[in-house]
Write a protein that holds these residues in place. Structure first.
Motif, PDB file in Angstrom:
ATOM      1  N   VAL A  87      50.981 108.116  26.514  1.00  0.00           N
ATOM      2  CA  VAL A  87      51.969 107.722  25.514  1.00  0.00           C
ATOM      3  C   VAL A  87      53.012 108.828  25.433  1.00  0.00           C
ATOM      4  CG1 VAL A  87      52.400 107.310  23.060  1.00  0.00           C
ATOM      5  CG2 VAL A  87      50.404 106.296  24.158  1.00  0.00           C
ATOM      6  N   ILE A  88      54.273 108.429  25.433  1.00  0.00           N
ATOM      7  CA  ILE A  88      55.369 109.395  25.374  1.00  0.00           C
ATOM      8  C   ILE A  88      56.207 109.121  24.132  1.00  0.00           C
ATOM      9  CG2 ILE A  88      57.499 110.174  26.490  1.00  0.00           C
ATOM     10  CD1 ILE A  88      56.207 109.588  29.176  1.00  0.00           C
ATOM     11  N   VAL A  89      56.446 110.165  23.368  1.00  0.00           N
ATOM     12  CA  VAL A  89      57.312 110.083  22.192  1.00  0.00           C
ATOM     13  C   VAL A  89      58.526 110.963  22.439  1.00  0.00           C
ATOM     14  CG1 VAL A  89      57.547 110.653  19.746  1.00  0.00           C
ATOM     15  CG2 VAL A  89      55.455 109.585  20.570  1.00  0.00           C
ATOM     16  N   THR A  90      59.715 110.433  22.215  1.00  0.00           N
ATOM     17  CA  THR A  90      60.942 111.211  22.335  1.00  0.00           C
ATOM     18  C   THR A  90      61.556 111.382  20.953  1.00  0.00           C
ATOM     19  OG1 THR A  90      62.339 109.253  22.706  1.00  0.00           O
ATOM     20  CG2 THR A  90      61.366 110.305  24.647  1.00  0.00           C
ATOM     21  N   LEU A  91      62.154 112.520  20.729  1.00  0.00           N
ATOM     22  CA  LEU A  91      62.867 112.766  19.475  1.00  0.00           C
ATOM     23  C   LEU A  91      63.883 113.880  19.676  1.00  0.00           C
ATOM     24  CD1 LEU A  91      60.791 114.865  16.949  1.00  0.00           C
ATOM     25  CD2 LEU A  91      59.912 114.368  19.223  1.00  0.00           C
ATOM     26  N   ASP A  92      64.869 113.920  18.787  1.00  0.00           N
ATOM     27  CA  ASP A  92      65.873 114.967  18.840  1.00  0.00           C
ATOM     28  C   ASP A  92      65.289 116.281  18.331  1.00  0.00           C
ATOM     29  OD1 ASP A  92      68.005 113.501  19.897  1.00  0.00           O
ATOM     30  OD2 ASP A  92      68.530 112.680  17.924  1.00  0.00           O
ATOM     31  N   ALA A 107      50.824 104.343  16.448  1.00  0.00           N
ATOM     32  CA  ALA A 107      49.841 103.336  16.041  1.00  0.00           C
ATOM     33  C   ALA A 107      50.341 101.925  16.300  1.00  0.00           C
ATOM     34  CB  ALA A 107      49.504 103.513  14.559  1.00  0.00           C
ATOM     35  N   ARG A 108      51.627 101.722  16.200  1.00  0.00           N
ATOM     36  CA  ARG A 108      52.196 100.391  16.432  1.00  0.00           C
ATOM     37  C   ARG A 108      52.043  99.957  17.885  1.00  0.00           C
ATOM     38  NH1 ARG A 108      53.000  95.613  14.840  1.00  0.00           N
ATOM     39  NH2 ARG A 108      55.087  94.816  14.404  1.00  0.00           N
ATOM     40  N   LEU A 109      51.954 100.913  18.794  1.00  0.00           N
ATOM     41  CA  LEU A 109      51.721 100.570  20.199  1.00  0.00           C
ATOM     42  C   LEU A 109      50.395  99.841  20.378  1.00  0.00           C
ATOM     43  CD1 LEU A 109      52.880 103.863  21.964  1.00  0.00           C
ATOM     44  CD2 LEU A 109      54.105 101.689  21.922  1.00  0.00           C
ATOM     45  N   ASP A 110      49.428 100.132  19.513  1.00  0.00           N
ATOM     46  CA  ASP A 110      48.116  99.489  19.615  1.00  0.00           C
ATOM     47  C   ASP A 110      48.163  98.004  19.283  1.00  0.00           C
ATOM     48  OD1 ASP A 110      46.927 101.887  20.322  1.00  0.00           O
ATOM     49  OD2 ASP A 110      46.436 102.426  18.253  1.00  0.00           O
ATOM     50  N   ASP A 111      49.278  97.534  18.734  1.00  0.00           N
ATOM     51  CA  ASP A 111      49.437  96.108  18.434  1.00  0.00           C
ATOM     52  C   ASP A 111      49.950  95.322  19.636  1.00  0.00           C
ATOM     53  OD1 ASP A 111      48.583  96.522  15.828  1.00  0.00           O
ATOM     54  OD2 ASP A 111      50.614  96.914  15.091  1.00  0.00           O
ATOM     55  N   GLY A 112      49.981  95.990  20.795  1.00  0.00           N
ATOM     56  CA  GLY A 112      50.387  95.291  22.016  1.00  0.00           C
ATOM     57  C   GLY A 112      51.814  95.540  22.451  1.00  0.00           C
ATOM     58  N   PHE A 113      52.489  96.486  21.819  1.00  0.00           N
ATOM     59  CA  PHE A 113      53.868  96.777  22.180  1.00  0.00           C
ATOM     60  C   PHE A 113      53.922  97.917  23.189  1.00  0.00           C
ATOM     61  CE2 PHE A 113      54.227  94.797  17.984  1.00  0.00           C
ATOM     62  CZ  PHE A 113      55.162  93.806  18.270  1.00  0.00           C
ATOM     63  N   ASP A 114      54.978  97.905  23.990  1.00  0.00           N
ATOM     64  CA  ASP A 114      55.186  98.954  24.990  1.00  0.00           C
ATOM     65  C   ASP A 114      56.202  99.991  24.528  1.00  0.00           C
ATOM     66  OD1 ASP A 114      53.538  97.723  27.111  1.00  0.00           O
ATOM     67  OD2 ASP A 114      55.068  96.164  27.057  1.00  0.00           O
ATOM     68  N   LEU A 115      57.062  99.599  23.612  1.00  0.00           N
ATOM     69  CA  LEU A 115      58.075 100.506  23.090  1.00  0.00           C
ATOM     70  C   LEU A 115      58.297 100.223  21.614  1.00  0.00           C
ATOM     71  CD1 LEU A 115      60.461 102.544  23.304  1.00  0.00           C
ATOM     72  CD2 LEU A 115      61.889 100.642  24.102  1.00  0.00           C
ATOM     73  N   ARG A 157      61.408 107.502  19.473  1.00  0.00           N
ATOM     74  CA  ARG A 157      60.767 106.315  20.032  1.00  0.00           C
ATOM     75  C   ARG A 157      59.377 106.694  20.541  1.00  0.00           C
ATOM     76  NH1 ARG A 157      65.801 106.575  22.936  1.00  0.00           N
ATOM     77  NH2 ARG A 157      67.350 105.082  22.159  1.00  0.00           N
ATOM     78  N   ALA A 158      58.468 105.734  20.503  1.00  0.00           N
ATOM     79  CA  ALA A 158      57.157 105.878  21.137  1.00  0.00           C
ATOM     80  C   ALA A 158      57.039 104.797  22.197  1.00  0.00           C
ATOM     81  CB  ALA A 158      56.032 105.742  20.106  1.00  0.00           C
ATOM     82  N   MET A 159      56.571 105.176  23.373  1.00  0.00           N
ATOM     83  CA  MET A 159      56.491 104.193  24.455  1.00  0.00           C
ATOM     84  C   MET A 159      55.323 104.486  25.369  1.00  0.00           C
ATOM     85  SD  MET A 159      59.903 105.474  26.524  1.00  0.00           S
ATOM     86  CE  MET A 159      60.683 106.334  25.150  1.00  0.00           C
ATOM     87  N   VAL A 188      59.084  95.073  23.023  1.00  0.00           N
ATOM     88  CA  VAL A 188      59.817  96.056  22.218  1.00  0.00           C
ATOM     89  C   VAL A 188      59.821  95.636  20.756  1.00  0.00           C
ATOM     90  CG1 VAL A 188      62.026  97.240  21.906  1.00  0.00           C
ATOM     91  CG2 VAL A 188      61.275  96.575  24.214  1.00  0.00           C
ATOM     92  N   THR A 189      59.621  96.596  19.876  1.00  0.00           N
ATOM     93  CA  THR A 189      59.745  96.356  18.442  1.00  0.00           C
ATOM     94  C   THR A 189      60.376  97.587  17.804  1.00  0.00           C
ATOM     95  OG1 THR A 189      58.564  95.616  16.452  1.00  0.00           O
ATOM     96  CG2 THR A 189      57.473  97.269  17.829  1.00  0.00           C
ATOM     97  N   GLU A 190      60.518  97.583  16.495  1.00  0.00           N
ATOM     98  CA  GLU A 190      61.132  98.712  15.802  1.00  0.00           C
ATOM     99  C   GLU A 190      60.465  98.923  14.451  1.00  0.00           C
ATOM    100  OE1 GLU A 190      65.237  97.876  15.089  1.00  0.00           O
ATOM    101  OE2 GLU A 190      64.845  96.054  13.944  1.00  0.00           O
ATOM    102  N   MET A 191      60.616 100.134  13.915  1.00  0.00           N
ATOM    103  CA  MET A 191      60.102 100.475  12.600  1.00  0.00           C
ATOM    104  C   MET A 191      61.121 101.370  11.903  1.00  0.00           C
ATOM    105  SD  MET A 191      56.064 101.346  13.341  1.00  0.00           S
ATOM    106  CE  MET A 191      55.645 101.207  11.604  1.00  0.00           C
ATOM    107  N   VAL A 192      61.223 101.209  10.596  1.00  0.00           N
ATOM    108  CA  VAL A 192      62.125 102.062   9.819  1.00  0.00           C
ATOM    109  C   VAL A 192      61.565 103.480   9.780  1.00  0.00           C
ATOM    110  CG1 VAL A 192      63.134 102.468   7.547  1.00  0.00           C
ATOM    111  CG2 VAL A 192      62.939 100.132   8.423  1.00  0.00           C
ATOM    112  N   VAL A 193      62.440 104.455  10.054  1.00  0.00           N
ATOM    113  CA  VAL A 193      62.031 105.861  10.055  1.00  0.00           C
ATOM    114  C   VAL A 193      62.961 106.647   9.145  1.00  0.00           C
ATOM    115  CG1 VAL A 193      61.032 105.769  12.368  1.00  0.00           C
ATOM    116  CG2 VAL A 193      63.448 106.372  12.091  1.00  0.00           C
ATOM    117  N   THR A 194      62.515 107.845   8.805  1.00  0.00           N
ATOM    118  CA  THR A 194      63.289 108.730   7.936  1.00  0.00           C
ATOM    119  C   THR A 194      64.351 109.463   8.750  1.00  0.00           C
ATOM    120  OG1 THR A 194      61.337 109.053   6.544  1.00  0.00           O
ATOM    121  CG2 THR A 194      63.137 110.642   6.304  1.00  0.00           C
ATOM    122  N   HIS A 195      65.496 109.614   8.149  1.00  0.00           N
ATOM    123  CA  HIS A 195      66.587 110.360   8.785  1.00  0.00           C
ATOM    124  C   HIS A 195      67.062 111.439   7.817  1.00  0.00           C
ATOM    125  CE1 HIS A 195      70.834 110.927  10.350  1.00  0.00           C
ATOM    126  NE2 HIS A 195      70.097 111.089  11.426  1.00  0.00           N
TER     127      HIS A 195
END
Length: 339
Positions: A87-92, A107-115, A157-159, A188-195
């Motif tokens: 699993v690879i996570v990218t961030l600034d 954890a959301r990747l475990d629901d069958g998502f790739d990204l 992102r997590a992928m 592909v899916t998305e989740m709200v994150v803190t900025h």
């Protein structure tokens, strides 16, 4: 499961200490083996030297120093290719992405998502130079690429590692990772994150990059829609140019008869230019078809990817190399077993 965190950095000496502290408050608690891959993209403020000091005695920290500043896309690509995690996570690296969001993305990747893409629903950036251009660009990209991701440009992102390593990243294409991943067949899916607001260093973003985004979008559209059938693109455009040229040529006949010589000559000139252009496009199409055929026939250029294999005797085989299939999995018998 192994986790690789890929973080590009350029002139972020004032942020790297706090960044690693924030990561260490979250990542070790996830119950996974992990590594930090920090890519120094040609920093001149001492970022690399500070990273060396912080990495001393920490084998989980790996530092890549690029020969010069290649840009965020190249830095991310270098880190992804070096990553060892499944699993690879990218961030600034400027602390505007919150490392505390990493566990829920993974954890959301475990629901069958790739990204899983981060969505900075509430942003702490300048309205004129960042948020407004971003909204326009995201709306345009969603309309033309049919993606459902709201925040295309969010680096958090997590992928899945295999998907990440297949992404054709170049130029400034890191913004289009959700589009490229979907093109590769990723879910592909998305989740709200803190900025967070930037508290140290200077932003590398410039409003002048907006034009580059439009050019990159055109390239992405060609890649994802026509790269495996380029004649569809060049041929259709060439056909309509040829049709317009023929129409101009035919219209010149009555113009000549009516004495409108200047207009008639202009129509003939346009038809000649259009005809040559359509032939040129057809030539480009044939050349691109040959290149696409050669690429598709190579072991690493196949446009299709296998997600899993099934047989009548095994539940699922999803970890085989696509070019190596052991005969016993699919009912074949070795010749010396035959009666």
């Amino acid at each position: 499961m192994q986790l690789s965190l890929v973080i590009p950095l350029r002139d972020e000496i004032d942020s790297v200490d706090a960044l690693l502290e924030a990561l260490d408050r979250t990542v070790p608690l996830m119950g996974m083996s992990y590594e930090y891959i920090l890519i120094d993209d040609g920093s001149v403020d001492g970022t690399f030297e500070r990273l060396q000091t912080l990495a001393a005695g920490h084998p989980e920290i790996r530092i890549l120093k690029l020969r010069r500043s290649y840009g965020q896309t190249s830095a991310l690509h270098a880190g992804i290719q070096e990553a060892l995690g499944t699993v690879i996570v990218t961030l600034d690296g400027d602390l505007q992405n919150d490392p505390a969001d990493i566990p829920k993305l993974v954890a959301r990747l475990d629901d069958g998502f790739d990204l899983v893409c981060g969505w900075r629903k509430i942003r702490h950036d300048s309205l004129v130079t960042r948020r407004l251009p971003s909204r326009v660009a995201n709306a345009l990209i969603r309309m033309l690429t049919h993606t459902t991701v709201h925040d295309i440009g969010c680096t958090l992102r997590a992928m899945q590692g295999d998907i990440a390593k297949e992404l054709p990243l170049r130029g400034q294409w890191h913004r289009f990772i959700p589009v490229l991943a979907a093109w590769k067949g990723a879910r592909v899916t998305e989740m709200v994150v803190t900025h967070h607001p930037r508290v140290a260093g200077l932003s590398k973003y410039r409003l002048s990059r907006s034009l580059g985004v439009l050019v990159d979008l055109a390239a992405i559209l060609y890649l994802t829609r026509w790269s495996d059938r380029p004649m569809r693109f060049f041929g259709v455009v060439g056909f309509w140019l040829c049709a317009i040229s023929c129409g101009c040529l035919l219209s010149s006949v009555p113009l000549f008869s009516m004495g409108s010589f200047a207009t008639a000559v202009a129509a003939v000139f346009v038809s000649i230019i259009g005809g040559f252009t359509s032939l040129l496009l057809a030539s480009f199409g044939f050349l691109a078809e040959q290149m696409a055929t050669a690429e598709n026939n190579s072991p690493h250029g196949r446009p299709w990817k296998i997600r899993a294999r099934f047989s009548g005797t095994l539940d699922e085989i999803d970890d085989l190399h696509p070019d190596i299939i052991r005969h016993e999995y699919f009912g074949f018998k070795d010749s010396h077993h035959a009666a």
